[in-house]
Design an enzyme around this catalytic site. Structure first.
Site, PDB file in Angstrom:
ATOM      1  N   HIS B  31       0.699  -0.919  -0.018  1.00 18.18           N
ATOM      2  CA  HIS B  31       0.029  -0.392   0.217  1.00 18.18           C
ATOM      3  C   HIS B  31       0.530   1.466   0.213  1.00 18.18           C
ATOM      4  CE1 HIS B  31      -1.965  -4.037   2.148  1.00 18.18           C
ATOM      5  NE2 HIS B  31      -3.219  -2.343   1.458  1.00 18.18           N
ATOM      6  N   PRO B 120      -5.798  -4.368  11.493  1.00 16.61           N
ATOM      7  CA  PRO B 120      -7.509  -4.553  11.517  1.00 16.61           C
ATOM      8  C   PRO B 120      -8.536  -3.389  11.722  1.00 16.61           C
ATOM      9  CG  PRO B 120      -6.873  -6.524  12.470  1.00 16.61           C
ATOM     10  CD  PRO B 120      -5.683  -5.965  11.860  1.00 16.61           C
ATOM     11  N   ASN B 190      -8.071  12.047   3.570  1.00 12.50           N
ATOM     12  CA  ASN B 190      -7.388  11.821   2.834  1.00 12.50           C
ATOM     13  C   ASN B 190      -8.925  11.962   1.563  1.00 12.50           C
ATOM     14  OD1 ASN B 190      -8.011   9.451   2.301  1.00 12.50           O
ATOM     15  ND2 ASN B 190      -5.615   9.205   2.999  1.00 12.50           N
ATOM     16  N   ILE B 192     -10.293   9.474   0.907  1.00 15.88           N
ATOM     17  CA  ILE B 192     -10.211   8.528   0.067  1.00 15.88           C
ATOM     18  C   ILE B 192     -10.434   7.085   0.582  1.00 15.88           C
ATOM     19  CG2 ILE B 192      -8.884   6.468  -2.009  1.00 15.88           C
ATOM     20  CD1 ILE B 192     -10.151   9.323  -2.911  1.00 15.88           C
ATOM     21  N   HIS B 266      -4.066   3.479  -3.343  1.00 14.47           N
ATOM     22  CA  HIS B 266      -3.956   3.253  -2.069  1.00 14.47           C
ATOM     23  C   HIS B 266      -3.167   1.261  -2.225  1.00 14.47           C
ATOM     24  CE1 HIS B 266      -6.306   0.687   1.905  1.00 14.47           C
ATOM     25  NE2 HIS B 266      -5.992   0.071   1.134  1.00 14.47           N
ATOM     26  N   ARG B 363     -17.829 -18.041  38.742  1.00 12.25           N
ATOM     27  CA  ARG B 363     -17.877 -16.521  38.839  1.00 12.25           C
ATOM     28  C   ARG B 363     -17.362 -16.319  40.078  1.00 12.25           C
ATOM     29  NH1 ARG B 363     -23.203 -13.133  38.486  1.00 12.25           N
ATOM     30  NH2 ARG B 363     -24.699 -14.618  39.264  1.00 12.25           N
ATOM     31  N   SER B 390     -22.363  -8.563  37.692  1.00 14.12           N
ATOM     32  CA  SER B 390     -22.389 -10.126  37.762  1.00 14.12           C
ATOM     33  C   SER B 390     -21.086 -10.378  37.127  1.00 14.12           C
ATOM     34  CB  SER B 390     -22.602  -9.868  35.978  1.00 14.12           C
ATOM     35  OG  SER B 390     -24.674  -9.162  35.712  1.00 14.12           O
ATOM     36  N   GLU B 427     -17.813  -3.588  24.954  1.00 12.38           N
ATOM     37  CA  GLU B 427     -16.628  -4.828  25.132  1.00 12.38           C
ATOM     38  C   GLU B 427     -15.373  -4.703  23.943  1.00 12.38           C
ATOM     39  OE1 GLU B 427     -20.079  -4.386  23.684  1.00 12.38           O
ATOM     40  OE2 GLU B 427     -20.838  -5.287  25.756  1.00 12.38           O
ATOM     41  N   HIS B 489     -28.267 -14.406  24.870  1.00  6.38           N
ATOM     42  CA  HIS B 489     -27.180 -14.699  25.882  1.00  6.38           C
ATOM     43  C   HIS B 489     -26.561 -15.935  26.255  1.00  6.38           C
ATOM     44  CE1 HIS B 489     -28.830 -10.755  26.414  1.00  6.38           C
ATOM     45  NE2 HIS B 489     -27.483 -10.459  26.773  1.00  6.38           N
ATOM     46  N   ARG B 536     -22.343 -18.730  35.684  1.00  6.77           N
ATOM     47  CA  ARG B 536     -23.709 -17.936  36.313  1.00  6.77           C
ATOM     48  C   ARG B 536     -23.612 -18.508  37.516  1.00  6.77           C
ATOM     49  NH1 ARG B 536     -29.702 -16.836  36.275  1.00  6.77           N
ATOM     50  NH2 ARG B 536     -29.994 -14.702  37.589  1.00  6.77           N
TER      51      ARG B 536
END
Lengths: 681, 681
Positions: B31, B120, B190, B192, B266, B363, B390, B427, B489, B536
């Site tokens: 690139h 990423p 830019n 673009i 690019h 937990r 929780s 998250e 969930h 839980r």
């Protein structure tokens, strides 16, 4: 405003509060805070604006309502019950119990009137953006001068959580760019999230933020003043070329003397004592699950809904008379039915691919298939998360979607509306918007990105599978075969990980014919999403004796006889996608040394797993050792009882693809050697 | 500004442009657009502001630089080479080739001076937020009046793509709430992206947006005017209590006569002819990979870097003299070493758990373990994505992190700095921020959410694994056992899907002792992220004869003798987490009918897979049929050669947990019946 009006509104709102509080108490599980806090806003929207017919939740021109803060499910259950949907009081009493119509979070397909499954925060909002887009596109395509058969709004309720989630940024930014003026988002600005008062971790000026996206912003408005909310919604409905955010200042758990305005109101039952105190505070004298007739009368939307739909039906009849073909096409589209001859279109495209036997990348094979299918199916609405030229999701039938300054979709030089969306770099947003488009009806959405970025959109893919929505994901650059971009872009574990999502069909085709069939199956799967995993690099056509078994997910591609051996196979090599060619070469190498093996191409494990036991045995006979080959993690393949798996259990590297296949020992030599090793055991 | 300065800047910038263009051309992959467009901004930042020492990329008080638009990797490779890092020209010639130090996207651990792996989009920006947070927290903890040993900035370059991604919203909103004044983000505006001019799909007013987050915003500034950029950066560095966004207006591919300002610049090589034309346009007379000595001299940061670090070292020596214990602790912390007695702390906690044999949710077991470990390890920096109550990630040693109006971390009534972060409902942002905290050094970050929302953060978890970073994910509510919240969930596929990520350790402990050991292993894994999947609901303690094998990922929990049978086991039941109790009950039921079985608890498949063949055989002997039990998809378990798997291959339902386990046939009766069926074959 008259005091009677105020009393009426109060009665309506308190009916919601009572039902929410009592159902959560009965279940001893759930979220009373949001329904109690948003009850007055709901009176304004559902009592005075929402166009819907409780008797027919499928009426195509109904307004769409999305509860993006889905934990507040009792709000929508109360509204559906009170306005007259097929949701009996017994269902509300049965809140959150097995097989009730009132699950913990609203679920599409379970409860009449629930437009989408919500709970994973932010996604309902993105679904709503997709619904509003679908409305705008269908209106542009089907309305005619004097005939407005598509003309409805999309309303969404959302909380702080939805607005903190990244997907709210992706979806709302593009909603601004798309000028979705019939989208009205009402923000339950109560200043509380589960961890408490949000100020230390959430200081966004939401109005400024949405204004930066090109939205109209109304408020903050007192969310407990029904008249003010009414006016805000009325104004929002008039927006000419912008979506509207209404900021409603509310008190979570409004009505509960000791929990209102605190995080304690959010996610647990109030307790019997506090329920009693809340009754007193609200002057609500009725027992749990007893709603006075006056409240039912005020809420009842059956007559007005029937009237509204009838008026639309009359308009549609006029339209049908004037434009019979368009009307028939509209009916087909909203019913989600494919044209009668589409099955033949798939066969023709597959046969053509088979005859031409081209060596192309499977992403290119996908584009070739799309050329045929987008021409045949005007409902296909394509797109890419800023990788159009890489994903090859566009065709000569799909001009880019653009909007003019007035927010209207433009036509190209040939008078065609846009059908390919530049979603921008918004993978999760794209996936959830596609879910909304599919839920709205009228289109089959598909969208592309690199397979590695399926991670970004994973939960929306899951939601499509949970909702049984026909959404098609085009994931190109599907393994180390993409080469130089390196391990961040090389999806070693993603094929396997996607196959684990219940209800999702995953395809990794090996050549042009398999790619056509994969697309055909995806499009014909009305109640299932699909993901197509496609190569960046060229793949040779795999010669085959027939095409009919490809749609079964796996088939015998080559028997020993096809490489000149008369014996029966002593082993089966299972391969997918770019590794089918390795299997074929290995078969030839093994034939040289007199070892007969069968090659099975398995473009879709998920589809194959649904076949009959007899068919599965015919492809993978008992007693014949199996060796799987795929350029990805090996764990998944043991389910087929493999004796060995050739794959990659580490991250990739940055280098040209041929160097990588060699480096990771993904070669026909290694496949052949692995077969010999298995046979020598 | 003098013309000599301008000439110098121009020479410096063009050296970057030439190297970027030529390396991409040489690889015929990569690139060029971003490095060429950002070259002048890089001159301003790296030439005039960045505090770093090329000879020591580990100097703790260096400024951090993150190239969030990682596809522009040649920008950072050119900068590292030119300023004097151990990155020879031969490496740049070898751009994107196997085993070079210049992979397609910047990779932490491969190239000296690369602070994080990027590619990423959006995640580098979030990493930078984590780094800036780490700096602020370490400064508050270790600096003393007159001694400023932690005092550096974090700079990040980012493009349109980063800003379109949802994670940019999550990370930047919380950076505003945290008042990270030493964070300076420079936006390569830019106009673009890959699909072309962004206007149809990206209309955000970025300045307004970031201002809504509580950031200072500078610009738009001409990103090709080094003096203006210099001043903008100087101003940003002075920000008292806000992070700063600098909007740099640039031209992508600047210098290329035919590709500058277009998407063609690019992501592909310019081509030999365009490289030549670019040389002409830039008046760059040198051959590819030939950099004039004058450019090297202008860029050389070795002397200034040496000087800067020496000055810091002198300050640190003074600090050490005044605060020897603090200095030693600081050295330990930035080296990422645990206290010498920590191994014993783990043993003590495990033995205590074993002795107490409590029935608690895992937990809660996690919180009990954390009580011991957060007390022992001041570097532990906890948090939750708005589910603190929780996830139970907080302890008595971890006050909530708060900042005062001046942006300084506050102390609680006991004078303690905050160590538990309310991340808000973010998250993905949390996960990527934790990656940045870990990369910065000085803390061990951990953070919680529901397991199902690991989908949201999945790619950041992958990035931690790819970078070998010690980041610990606390994923509670780990299956249908969470009950009424329903299928959105309930994480049926997530345990299996996480185990597929190479380099991630996944733990699903069955009781308090296993949970302690899981935490201990995670904390002691300096070069590996871990995920703890926790229930839980309450889980009974599983009586066991010893604790030492738990850390091996799987162990023999109960032999037939322990339920009164003298025969050798005829089968092995493998179970994890909440299903270990089912296996134990099934063992007892089978004993009643004279069938002896072994129960293996396998809290971590990923850890078990690394054990010796001998150990693995001792736990899972050859020839003994295996039956796996887990409340999730079954596909994963066939890798252990199981004869049967008891699990759930559909989505869950909304109902109380006991009803669900029964509904899905996840019962000890069914496990026992399955074993009998297997043995009767």
């Amino acid at each position: 405003m008259s005091s009677i009006l105020t009393q009426d509104s109060s009665l309506m709102a308190n009916a919601i509060r009572a039902l929410a509080m009592d159902a959560v108490q009965q279940a001893n599980s759930g979220h009373p805070g949001a329904p109690m806090g948003m009850a007055d806003v709901a009176v304004a929207l559902w009592g005075r604006h929402l166009k819907h017919n409780p008797a027919n939740p499928q009426w195509p021109d109904r307004d769409r309502f999305v509860l993006s803060n889905g934990h507040g499910s009792m709000l929508i259950y109360a509204l559906l019950h009170l306005t007259g949907y097929d949701l009996a009081l017994s269902e509300l009493r049965n809140f959150r119990q097995l097989h009730s119509k009132t699950p913990g979070h609203p679920e599409f397909g379970i409860t009449p009137g629930v437009e989408t499954t919500t709970g994973p925060l932010g996604q309902g909002l993105a679904n709503a953006v997709g619904m509003a887009l679908a409305e705008k596109l269908l209106a542009a395509e089907f309305n005619r001068p004097g005939h407005s058969i598509v003309d409805h709004h999309t309303f969404v309720f959302m909380g702080d959580g939805c607005l903190m989630e990244g997907i709210s940024h992706e979806a709302c930014a593009i909603a601004g760019a798309w000028k979705l003026n019939k989208l009205v988002a009402i923000y339950d600005d109560n200043g509380i999230s589960i961890d408490g008062q949000v100020a230390p971790w959430y200081i966004d000026d939401a109005g400024k933020r949405f204004s930066a996206y090109g939205w109209d912003v109304i408020g903050p408005v007192d969310g407990h003043d029904v008249e003010l909310m009414d006016r805000a919604i009325a104004k929002a409905r008039q927006s000419a070329a912008k979506p509207t955010l209404i900021i409603a200042k509310t008190t979570i758990g409004k009505g509960s003397p000791n929990r209102a305005g605190s995080a304690k109101a959010h996610g647990e039952a109030l307790g019997l004592e506090e329920c009693k105190l809340t009754r007193d505070a609200l002057c609500w004298t009725h027992e749990p699950f007893v709603i006075p007739e006056a409240a039912y009368e005020l809420w009842d939307a059956k007559a007005s809904g029937e009237e509204a739909e009838s008026a639309w039906a009359a308009r549609f009849a006029t339209y049908k008379a004037a434009h019979p073909e368009l009307a028939a096409e509209f009916a087909r589209r909203v019913a989600g039915e494919l044209p009668a001859d589409f099955a033949q279109t798939v066969v023709d495209a597959a046969v053509a691919a088979h005859t031409q036997a081209q060596t192309v990348a499977s992403r290119k094979a996908s584009q070739l298939a799309l050329e045929a299918f987008t021409k045949a199916l005007p409902e296909m609405l394509g797109g890419s998360a800023d990788l159009t030229g890489s994903n090859l999701t566009n065709t000569s039938s799909t001009p880019p979607l653009r909007f003019d300054a007035d927010g209207q979709p433009t036509v190209d030089a040939n008078g065609r509306l846009g059908r390919h969306i530049n979603y921008g770099v918004r993978e999760f947003g794209m996936a959830a918007i596609m879910n909304g488009v599919a839920l709205h009806g009228g289109h089959i959405p598909y969208g592309g990105t690199f397979l590695t970025f399926s991670d970004y959109s994973r939960n929306a893919i899951r939601m499509a599978a949970l909702m049984k929505s026909r959404v098609i994901h085009v994931f190109t650059h599907d393994s180390i075969g993409l080469g130089e971009d390196g391990p961040t872009h090389q999806s070693v574990e993603h094929a396997a990980a996607l196959r684990l999502i219940p209800g999702l069909d995953v395809w990794r085709p090996a050549d042009t014919a398999e790619t056509v069939i994969a697309w055909g199956c995806a499009l014909q799967s009305k109640h299932r999403p699909s993901a197509l995993l496609l190569s960046r690099q060229n793949l040779p056509y795999a010669p085959k004796s027939g095409l009919e078994d490809i749609a079964k997910g796996a088939y015998v591609l080559a028997e020993p006889a096809e490489v000149g051996l008369k014996q029966k196979a002593r082993a089966v090599i299972i391969a997918t996608g770019s590794e089918v060619q390795l299997a074929m070469h290995a078969q030839a190498e093994l034939a040289q040394v007199g070892i007969p093996v069968r090659v099975v191409s398995m473009p879709s494990t998920t589809v194959f797993d649904r076949q009959s036991v007899a068919y599965k045995r015919s492809v993978l006979p008992d007693g014949l050792p199996r060796i799987a080959v795929e350029a990805g993690v090996t764990d998944y393949w043991w389910k087929y009882g493999c004796a060995a798996v050739v794959g990659i259990d580490t991250y990739g590297e940055s280098a040209p693809a041929p160097a990588l296949f060699k480096h990771f020992n993904l070669t026909s030599d290694n496949v052949a050697a692995t077969v010999r090793k298995v046979l020598s055991k």
